[in-house]
Design a protein around this motif. Structure first.
Motif, PDB file in Angstrom:
ATOM      1  N   ALA A  99       3.081   4.117  -5.962  1.00 48.56           N
ATOM      2  CA  ALA A  99       3.339   3.165  -5.374  1.00 48.56           C
ATOM      3  C   ALA A  99       3.566   2.647  -4.303  1.00 48.56           C
ATOM      4  O   ALA A  99       3.418   2.954  -2.873  1.00 48.56           O
ATOM      5  CB  ALA A  99       2.343   2.131  -6.114  1.00 48.56           C
ATOM      6  N   HIS A 100       5.195   3.217  -4.398  1.00 52.81           N
ATOM      7  CA  HIS A 100       5.655   2.593  -3.471  1.00 52.81           C
ATOM      8  C   HIS A 100       6.312   3.899  -2.591  1.00 52.81           C
ATOM      9  O   HIS A 100       6.003   3.401  -0.418  1.00 52.81           O
ATOM     10  CB  HIS A 100       7.446   3.113  -3.394  1.00 52.81           C
ATOM     11  N   GLN A 101       5.439   5.151  -1.760  1.00 55.45           N
ATOM     12  CA  GLN A 101       4.801   5.172  -1.187  1.00 55.45           C
ATOM     13  C   GLN A 101       3.841   5.078  -0.275  1.00 55.45           C
ATOM     14  O   GLN A 101       3.883   4.961   0.998  1.00 55.45           O
ATOM     15  CB  GLN A 101       4.796   7.081  -1.335  1.00 55.45           C
ATOM     16  N   TRP A 102       3.074   4.747  -0.493  1.00 55.56           N
ATOM     17  CA  TRP A 102       2.044   4.459  -0.109  1.00 55.56           C
ATOM     18  C   TRP A 102       2.215   3.269   0.609  1.00 55.56           C
ATOM     19  O   TRP A 102       2.290   2.655   1.906  1.00 55.56           O
ATOM     20  CB  TRP A 102       1.329   3.762  -1.175  1.00 55.56           C
ATOM     21  N   GLU A 103       3.370   2.027   0.002  1.00 55.83           N
ATOM     22  CA  GLU A 103       3.924   0.940   0.496  1.00 55.83           C
ATOM     23  C   GLU A 103       4.201   0.497   1.629  1.00 55.83           C
ATOM     24  O   GLU A 103       3.846   0.872   3.137  1.00 55.83           O
ATOM     25  CB  GLU A 103       4.033  -0.465   0.021  1.00 55.83           C
ATOM     26  N   GLN A 104       5.363   2.089   1.788  1.00 61.56           N
ATOM     27  CA  GLN A 104       6.325   2.651   2.848  1.00 61.56           C
ATOM     28  C   GLN A 104       4.777   3.125   4.207  1.00 61.56           C
ATOM     29  O   GLN A 104       5.267   2.635   5.334  1.00 61.56           O
ATOM     30  CB  GLN A 104       7.318   3.065   2.490  1.00 61.56           C
ATOM     31  N   GLN A 105       4.550   3.778   3.136  1.00 64.59           N
ATOM     32  CA  GLN A 105       3.545   4.395   4.738  1.00 64.59           C
ATOM     33  C   GLN A 105       2.110   3.224   5.487  1.00 64.59           C
ATOM     34  O   GLN A 105       1.837   3.782   6.603  1.00 64.59           O
ATOM     35  CB  GLN A 105       2.420   6.096   3.918  1.00 64.59           C
ATOM     36  N   LEU A 106       2.048   2.717   4.565  1.00 61.86           N
ATOM     37  CA  LEU A 106       1.125   1.486   5.370  1.00 61.86           C
ATOM     38  C   LEU A 106       1.762   0.533   6.060  1.00 61.86           C
ATOM     39  O   LEU A 106       1.370   0.372   7.578  1.00 61.86           O
ATOM     40  CB  LEU A 106       0.258   1.002   3.548  1.00 61.86           C
ATOM     41  N   GLN A 107       3.071   0.729   5.903  1.00 58.39           N
ATOM     42  CA  GLN A 107       3.778  -0.398   6.467  1.00 58.39           C
ATOM     43  C   GLN A 107       4.085   0.747   8.309  1.00 58.39           C
ATOM     44  O   GLN A 107       4.000   0.013   9.242  1.00 58.39           O
ATOM     45  CB  GLN A 107       5.785  -0.716   5.841  1.00 58.39           C
ATOM     46  N   ALA A 108       4.260   1.833   8.188  1.00 56.21           N
ATOM     47  CA  ALA A 108       4.939   2.525   9.126  1.00 56.21           C
ATOM     48  C   ALA A 108       4.381   2.704   9.881  1.00 56.21           C
ATOM     49  O   ALA A 108       3.917   3.025  11.108  1.00 56.21           O
ATOM     50  CB  ALA A 108       4.799   3.997   8.747  1.00 56.21           C
ATOM     51  N   TRP A 109       2.783   2.582   9.178  1.00 55.11           N
ATOM     52  CA  TRP A 109       1.493   2.940  10.420  1.00 55.11           C
ATOM     53  C   TRP A 109       0.890   1.907  11.074  1.00 55.11           C
ATOM     54  O   TRP A 109       0.559   1.859  12.141  1.00 55.11           O
ATOM     55  CB  TRP A 109       0.090   3.729   9.164  1.00 55.11           C
ATOM     56  N   GLN A 110       1.187   0.912  10.834  1.00 58.60           N
ATOM     57  CA  GLN A 110       1.073   0.198  10.706  1.00 58.60           C
ATOM     58  C   GLN A 110       2.263  -0.802  12.108  1.00 58.60           C
ATOM     59  O   GLN A 110       1.489  -1.354  13.124  1.00 58.60           O
ATOM     60  CB  GLN A 110       0.762  -1.476  10.224  1.00 58.60           C
TER      61      GLN A 110
END
Length: 264
Positions: free
Chosen positions: A150-161
């Motif tokens: 979940a932490h990796q997803w949060e980081q990646q979602l923020q990076a994409w945005q």
């Protein structure tokens, strides 16, 4: 009551609906069911306001809720106060609360109504949402090889945005516990809004392709060495395998404005 000069006031015995677990106010005390039934027929007026009486949404949980994307264009597409006032009237809902602005990835529309009325209201709002999705949303499925925390997803979602300016949401809304099944991508706001969704999809697919290649190389190395799938791949100790997937290395990319970023 009455007509002409023959006016009169009819007083009846009061009936109390309570939430007490031990004390009840007679057989007519229907508890929560009675409280909700009262609000279904009650219309607040000046007396309610003068006495400072609370509304239904202050004393009862909503009977129906609907999760919607926290996207400004989605809220605008659903319609303004006129649509929801009409929805409330058509579906005989006592209260409908709608977010006024996008402040989170997922937000709730809350409805207080009868079972049938609330269901009709949900269906009509969902119909509007589907019309919005058909022209504003792109969906992408994460590959099976993408086993991020979940932490990796949060980081990646923020990076994409950050790099694209688009709104990238993980679905379902409870993805942190249920896992990410889909990505929903919407255009962002501002001058580059129309191109942000396409650029976000380009970066998302590139990242997923990278994850698939990395996972494939590890699997190939295990097969060549005749290593058990649950064991460590060559160059990776068993403690690392027990700890879970290895975090991807940092990579450099450039966004649509020419800014350079590092991501993993």
């Amino acid at each position: 009551g009455g007509d002409g000069n023959d006016l009169y006031m009819l007083l009846t015995d009061p009936q109390v609906h309570s939430r007490g677990s031990h004390e009840r106010f007679g057989r007519g005390d229907l508890g929560d069911q009675g409280i909700r039934a009262f609000f279904q027929h009650h219309r607040c007026n000046a007396w309610c306001k003068n006495f400072g009486l609370r509304s239904e949404h202050d004393v009862c949980d909503p009977t129906h809720t609907l999760q919607i994307p926290g996207v400004a264009s989605c809220l605008a597409e659903l319609g303004g106060p006129e649509f929801f006032a009409d929805l409330k009237r058509r579906c005989r809902a006592s209260t409908v609360l709608v977010p006024q602005e996008a402040y989170a990835d997922w937000q709730e529309i809350k409805i207080w109504a009868t079972r049938k009325g609330g269901q009709r209201a949900l269906e009509q709002v969902q119909e509007r949402l589907e019309a919005f999705y058909s022209s504003h949303r792109i969906k992408e499925l994460p590959p099976p090889t993408c086993r991020w925390s979940a932490h990796q997803w949060e980081q990646q979602l923020q990076a994409w945005q950050t790099e694209s300016g688009a709104r990238v949401l993980a679905w379902p809304p409870g993805w942190r516990s249920d896992g990410v099944q889909e990505l929903w991508v919407f255009d962002g706001d501002g001058e580059a809004a129309r191109s942000s969704k396409a650029y976000a999809m380009k970066r998302i697919r590139a990242k997923f392709e990278e994850e698939g290649v990395v996972a494939g190389e590890v699997d190939d190395a295990r097969r060549e060495a005749h290593v058990d799938p649950g064991a460590a791949a060559p160059g990776v100790d068993s403690a690392t395998v027990a700890a879970g997937p290895v975090a991807p290395t940092w990579s450099k990319y450039q966004d649509y404005q020419g800014n350079m970023y590092w991501y993993r």
